[in-house]
Write an enzyme that holds these catalytic residues in place. Structure first.
Site, PDB file in Angstrom:
ATOM      1  N   LEU A   1      77.802  22.119 123.085  1.00 33.23           N
ATOM      2  CA  LEU A   1      77.183  21.520 124.262  1.00 33.23           C
ATOM      3  C   LEU A   1      76.400  20.302 123.797  1.00 33.23           C
ATOM      4  O   LEU A   1      75.851  20.294 122.700  1.00 33.23           O
ATOM      5  CB  LEU A   1      76.239  22.513 124.955  1.00 33.23           C
ATOM      6  CG  LEU A   1      76.857  23.790 125.544  1.00 33.23           C
ATOM      7  CD1 LEU A   1      75.761  24.701 126.075  1.00 33.23           C
ATOM      8  CD2 LEU A   1      77.856  23.470 126.643  1.00 33.23           C
ATOM      9  N   ASP A   2      76.330  19.281 124.642  1.00 32.61           N
ATOM     10  CA  ASP A   2      75.518  18.119 124.309  1.00 32.61           C
ATOM     11  C   ASP A   2      74.061  18.528 124.132  1.00 32.61           C
ATOM     12  O   ASP A   2      73.613  19.549 124.668  1.00 32.61           O
ATOM     13  CB  ASP A   2      75.613  17.062 125.420  1.00 32.61           C
ATOM     14  CG  ASP A   2      77.018  16.509 125.570  1.00 32.61           C
ATOM     15  OD1 ASP A   2      77.775  16.567 124.590  1.00 32.61           O
ATOM     16  OD2 ASP A   2      77.340  16.034 126.676  1.00 32.61           O
ATOM     17  N   LYS A   3      73.326  17.730 123.407  1.00 34.83           N
ATOM     18  CA  LYS A   3      71.926  18.030 123.096  1.00 34.83           C
ATOM     19  C   LYS A   3      71.127  18.448 124.336  1.00 34.83           C
ATOM     20  O   LYS A   3      70.409  19.446 124.320  1.00 34.83           O
ATOM     21  CB  LYS A   3      71.275  16.806 122.452  1.00 34.83           C
ATOM     22  CG  LYS A   3      69.780  16.947 122.208  1.00 34.83           C
ATOM     23  CD  LYS A   3      69.187  15.657 121.676  1.00 34.83           C
ATOM     24  CE  LYS A   3      67.679  15.760 121.527  1.00 34.83           C
ATOM     25  NZ  LYS A   3      67.072  14.484 121.076  1.00 34.83           N
TER      26      LYS A   3
END
Length: 327
Positions: A141-143
Site C-alpha cells: 500500500l502507498d505510504k
C-alpha cells in the site's frame, strides 16, 4: 516434507505422468508450494538428487518411479534491521499475517525511508521471516493509504499468495472519496506505466501494463463522491491514477489530485477540514483470499480510519448546508 528454521527436506517418487518430463517441470508438479525459480536454483546449486545422484541440469529427462529428494538451506533474503514497531494485527497464524496499516507508514525501506517501515516491524515480529523474499510482503500500500495487507510467513505461503495475485484470485476492495459528483459506477480499463517525465509518478499511457479498476458509488455529495473500488490488477498507484484519468482524482491526493479546489460557498470549518487532510482519501477496506495451507476462503474487513470518517462527516454536512447544489 520437513521445513525447519534453516533447511528444507523434500522426498517424493515420480509417477507415470512424469515420464519424459524435465526435472524442473517434475519438481514444480511434485512441490507446487515452492516457486519454479526457487526449484530451478536448487537444482543448479546441487541441492536435488534423483535416485541418490545429484543432478544439476534442470532439463534432465525423468523416468518413471524415480525418487526425487531436495535438501536445501533457506538463505537470508532480507538484510534490513528488525525494529520494535507496533503492528495492528487483524489475523495471524503460522502461515500468514494480516495487518491494518495506518497512514504515514511506509511498507518497504527505500530512499528517504531507510527504516521505520512495515518490513522492519515484520523482521522484529516474525522470527525467520528474513528468509522469505521481501519479508513476506506480496503486495503493498502507498505510504498514506490505510488498510489491509497480507504477509506470507513462509516460502510456501508466499508462493501460494503470489500465485493468487498473478491469477487475479485474491480480492482487494477499497473505499475512497473522489472529487466531483459521480452519478453511477463503472470500470476503468487503461494501461499504466511510468510517467514520461516525472519518474516517481505513474500515468495512463500506451505501452503500459494492463490495469482494470471497478468502482461503484456508495454515497454522492454536492462536490465529492464516496466510492467502493475493486482491483482486478495491482499496478503501482492504480486507483489514484485511474480516478485522475476519469477526471475524478482522490480528495487530498498530493500527486494526482491536481490543484486543490474548494467548493463554492464552503464554510470556514469545512475549508479547514479539507486543508487539514494531508493524504489521499483511500483505504483498503476488505481483503479476501484462499488460505495457503487450508485452502479456506477467508475475508477480513477494516473500518474506515478516524480521519476519513471525520472527513466524510464534514462532506455530508457541507452537502446538507448547500442542498441547492446537489445533482
Amino acid at each position: 516434507m520437513t521445513e525447519s528454521d534453516n533447511t528444507i527436506q523434500l522426498d517424493e517418487t515420480t509417477g507415470p505422468e512424469h515420464f519424459g518430463l524435465r526435472l524442473d517441470q517434475v519438481l514444480a508438479d511434485l512441490f507446487p508450494e515452492y516457486s519454479r525459480s526457487k526449484l530451478k536454483t536448487w537444482i543448479q546449486d546441487g541441492k536435488v538428487a534423483v535416485n541418490g545422484e545429484v543432478i544439476t541440469v534442470p532439463r534432465h529427462k525423468m523416468q518413471m518411479e524415480e525418487r526425487v529428494t531436495v535438501n536445501a538451506e533457506i538463505e537470508i533474503q532480507v538484510t534490513s534491521q528488525p525494529q520494535n514497531i507496533d503492528l495492528d494485527i487483524v489475523y495471524e497464524d503460522e502461515h500468514i499475517l494480516v495487518i491494518n496499516k495506518p497512514a504515514d507508514l511506509v511498507v518497504h525501506p527505500g530512499a528517504g525511508n531507510p527504516n521505520g517501515t512495515v518490513l522492519n516491524a515484520l523482521l522484529n515480529h516474525v522470527p525467520n521471516i528474513d528468509k522469505v523474499p521481501r519479508a513476506g510482503i506480496v503486495h503493498r500500500l502507498d505510504k498514506d493509504t490505510t488498510g489491509l495487507m497480507v504477509v506470507a510467513k513462509t516460502l510456501p505461503a508466499q508462493t501460494h499468495l503470489v500465485d493468487q495475485l498473478q491469477h487475479r484470485v485474491m480480492s482487494r476492495e477499497y473505499e475512497a472519496i473522489a472529487l466531483g459528483t459521480m452519478v453511477a459506477g463503472g470500470v476503468v480499463e487503461a494501461p499504466i506505466g511510468r510517467h514520461a517525465t516525472k519518474r516517481t509518478h505513474m500515468a495512463v499511457r500506451e505501452g503500459g501494463k494492463p490495469a482494470t479498476t471497478h468502482y461503484r458509488v456508495m454515497e454522492k455529495f454536492r462536490a465529492y463522491t464516496h466510492l467502493r473500488l475493486k482491483l482486478e490488477t495491482g499496478r503501482t498507484h492504480q486507483i489514484r491514477v485511474h480516478m485522475a484519468y476519469v477526471k475524478h482524482p482522490l480528495l487530498g491526493d498530493p500527486v494526482y489530485g491536481g490543484r486543490p479546489r474548494l467548493p463554492k460557498g464552503a464554510s470556514e470549518d469545512f475549508i479547514s477540514t479539507l486543508r487539514g487532510f494531508q493524504r489521499q482519501a483511500l483505504h483498503a477496506a476488505q481483503l479476501s483470499l484462499y488460505h495457503p495451507e487450508t485452502e479456506e476462503w477467508m475475508t477480513w474487513q477494516a473500518p474506515l480510519p478516524e480521519d476519513m470518517q471525520n472527513l466524510l462527516e464534514a462532506v455530508r454536512l457541507d452537502t446538507k448546508e448547500n442542498p441547492e447544489d446537489i445533482i
